[in-house]
Design a protein around this motif. Structure first.
Motif, PDB file in Angstrom:
ATOM      1  N   GLN A  33      39.854  39.686  31.646  1.00 50.68           N
ATOM      2  CA  GLN A  33      39.955  40.859  32.499  1.00 50.68           C
ATOM      3  C   GLN A  33      40.908  41.871  31.869  1.00 50.68           C
ATOM      4  O   GLN A  33      42.065  41.556  31.597  1.00 50.68           O
ATOM      5  CB  GLN A  33      40.436  40.449  33.890  1.00 50.68           C
TER       6      GLN A  33
ATOM      7  N   TYR B 140      36.601  45.666  38.792  1.00 51.57           N
ATOM      8  CA  TYR B 140      37.473  45.515  39.953  1.00 51.57           C
ATOM      9  C   TYR B 140      38.261  46.805  40.173  1.00 51.57           C
ATOM     10  O   TYR B 140      38.667  47.457  39.221  1.00 51.57           O
ATOM     11  CB  TYR B 140      38.510  44.414  39.713  1.00 51.57           C
TER      12      TYR B 140
ATOM     13  N   TYR C 250      32.177  37.822  35.616  1.00 48.71           N
ATOM     14  CA  TYR C 250      33.216  37.319  36.500  1.00 48.71           C
ATOM     15  C   TYR C 250      33.898  36.113  35.843  1.00 48.71           C
ATOM     16  O   TYR C 250      33.241  35.173  35.412  1.00 48.71           O
ATOM     17  CB  TYR C 250      32.647  36.915  37.855  1.00 48.71           C
ATOM     18  N   ASP C 251      35.182  36.161  35.742  1.00 44.95           N
ATOM     19  CA  ASP C 251      35.944  35.136  35.043  1.00 44.95           C
ATOM     20  C   ASP C 251      37.160  34.775  35.876  1.00 44.95           C
ATOM     21  O   ASP C 251      38.129  35.530  35.898  1.00 44.95           O
ATOM     22  CB  ASP C 251      36.359  35.670  33.660  1.00 44.95           C
ATOM     23  N   ARG C 252      37.100  33.639  36.541  1.00 44.98           N
ATOM     24  CA  ARG C 252      38.188  33.330  37.458  1.00 44.98           C
ATOM     25  C   ARG C 252      39.474  32.968  36.735  1.00 44.98           C
ATOM     26  O   ARG C 252      40.537  32.946  37.347  1.00 44.98           O
ATOM     27  CB  ARG C 252      37.766  32.223  38.419  1.00 44.98           C
ATOM     28  N   THR C 253      39.388  32.708  35.410  1.00 41.39           N
ATOM     29  CA  THR C 253      40.634  32.426  34.692  1.00 41.39           C
ATOM     30  C   THR C 253      41.423  33.691  34.410  1.00 41.39           C
ATOM     31  O   THR C 253      42.594  33.617  34.068  1.00 41.39           O
ATOM     32  CB  THR C 253      40.354  31.739  33.344  1.00 41.39           C
ATOM     33  N   GLY C 254      40.766  34.836  34.527  1.00 41.54           N
ATOM     34  CA  GLY C 254      41.450  36.096  34.282  1.00 41.54           C
ATOM     35  C   GLY C 254      41.624  36.434  32.813  1.00 41.54           C
ATOM     36  O   GLY C 254      42.078  37.533  32.480  1.00 41.54           O
ATOM     37  N   GLU C 255      41.254  35.530  31.932  1.00 45.39           N
ATOM     38  CA  GLU C 255      41.566  35.732  30.519  1.00 45.39           C
ATOM     39  C   GLU C 255      40.851  36.926  29.929  1.00 45.39           C
ATOM     40  O   GLU C 255      41.321  37.526  28.976  1.00 45.39           O
ATOM     41  CB  GLU C 255      41.205  34.472  29.729  1.00 45.39           C
TER      42      GLU C 255
ATOM     43  N   PHE D 283      42.657  45.691  32.113  1.00 40.68           N
ATOM     44  CA  PHE D 283      43.015  46.738  33.055  1.00 40.68           C
ATOM     45  C   PHE D 283      43.081  48.095  32.368  1.00 40.68           C
ATOM     46  O   PHE D 283      43.456  48.207  31.198  1.00 40.68           O
ATOM     47  CB  PHE D 283      44.383  46.456  33.675  1.00 40.68           C
ATOM     48  N   GLY D 284      42.761  49.120  33.132  1.00 40.09           N
ATOM     49  CA  GLY D 284      43.022  50.484  32.700  1.00 40.09           C
ATOM     50  C   GLY D 284      44.460  50.860  33.013  1.00 40.09           C
ATOM     51  O   GLY D 284      45.189  50.085  33.631  1.00 40.09           O
TER      52      GLY D 284
ATOM     53  N   TYR E 213      35.080  44.446  44.254  1.00 38.59           N
ATOM     54  CA  TYR E 213      34.559  43.850  43.030  1.00 38.59           C
ATOM     55  C   TYR E 213      33.095  44.240  42.879  1.00 38.59           C
ATOM     56  O   TYR E 213      32.332  44.168  43.837  1.00 38.59           O
ATOM     57  CB  TYR E 213      34.706  42.330  43.118  1.00 38.59           C
TER      58      TYR E 213
END
Lengths: 116, 112
Positions: A105, A33, A98-103, A107-108, A48
């Protein structure tokens, strides 16, 4: 292990110039993303990638913005003919899928872009 | 059009007390709600999430509450610690899309 890395960490450019921002996701992460955060605002979704295809480009603010991804690795976000309103922190995130829970994900640290 | 709103830009809490961070949303198509924590010069890190079919999710000192009728989300941190001082973002994922919509963040300062 290595996290998501972004380069450059800071970029100052003159209005009208093109800039290229780079994201190296975590190895094996297929989902990637791009977001931007302008001063005083939340993170704004840009695009995305699933692998090297982009099923959702709806967040790109104008045709001056484009992004590509090589396989399941590096992605570049290109801004052509930069404007002052493009000044922001550009954040990249990756996840295994792709993980809609965000768990999953990650970030840089972001690239801080300043357009003079 | 800000679909996810964090109306308090900052919050100060004494160490050991409860921190309550709030978030309001407008879109009934959100199916997951997330909280992220961000330290200066770092990217956000995932903290906790909740499905829209639940009203509470707990993970250690962190609890997220969802009130669907009020379209309101809150994060409780108990007890608050100085290391919790950071900017907290709430976010929502949009059903049947790949998007996450983020709020503007609340800066939490936990005073020792």
């Amino acid at each position: 292990g290595a996290g998501v890395s972004q380069s450059p960490s800071n970029k100052v450019t003159e209005k009208g110039k093109d800039v290229e921002l780079r994201c190296d996701p975590i190895s094996g992460h297929t989902a990637l993303y791009w977001y931007r955060q302008r001063l005083g605002q939340g993170l704004e979704f840009l695009i995305y990638f699933q692998g090297n295809s982009a099923p959702d480009k709806s967040g790109l603010p104008s045709d001056r913005f484009s992004a590509e991804r090589t396989g399941e690795s590096v992605s570049t976000l290109t801004i052509q003919r930069t404007q002052q309103e493009d000044s922001a922190v550009y954040l990249c995130a990756s996840s295994f899928r792709y993980d809609r829970t965000g768990e999953t994900q990650y970030f840089g640290p972001g690239t801080r872009l300043l357009v003079l | 059009d800000q679909q996810v709103k964090q109306n308090s830009p900052s919050l100060s809490v004494q160490e050991g007390r409860i921190s309550i961070l709030n978030c309001d949303y407008t879109n009934s198509m959100f199916d997951y709600f997330l909280w992220y924590k961000k330290y200066p010069a770092e990217g956000p890190t995932f903290l906790i999430s909740i499905s829209s079919i639940k009203d509470k999710n707990e993970d250690g000192r962190f609890t997220v509450f969802l009130n669907k009728s009020a379209k309101h989300l809150s994060l409780h941190i108990v007890p608050s610690q100085p290391g919790d001082s950071a900017v907290y973002f709430c976010a929502a994922s949009v059903r049947r899309t790949y998007k996450y919509i983020f709020g503007t963040g609340t800066r939490l300062k936990v005073l020792a």
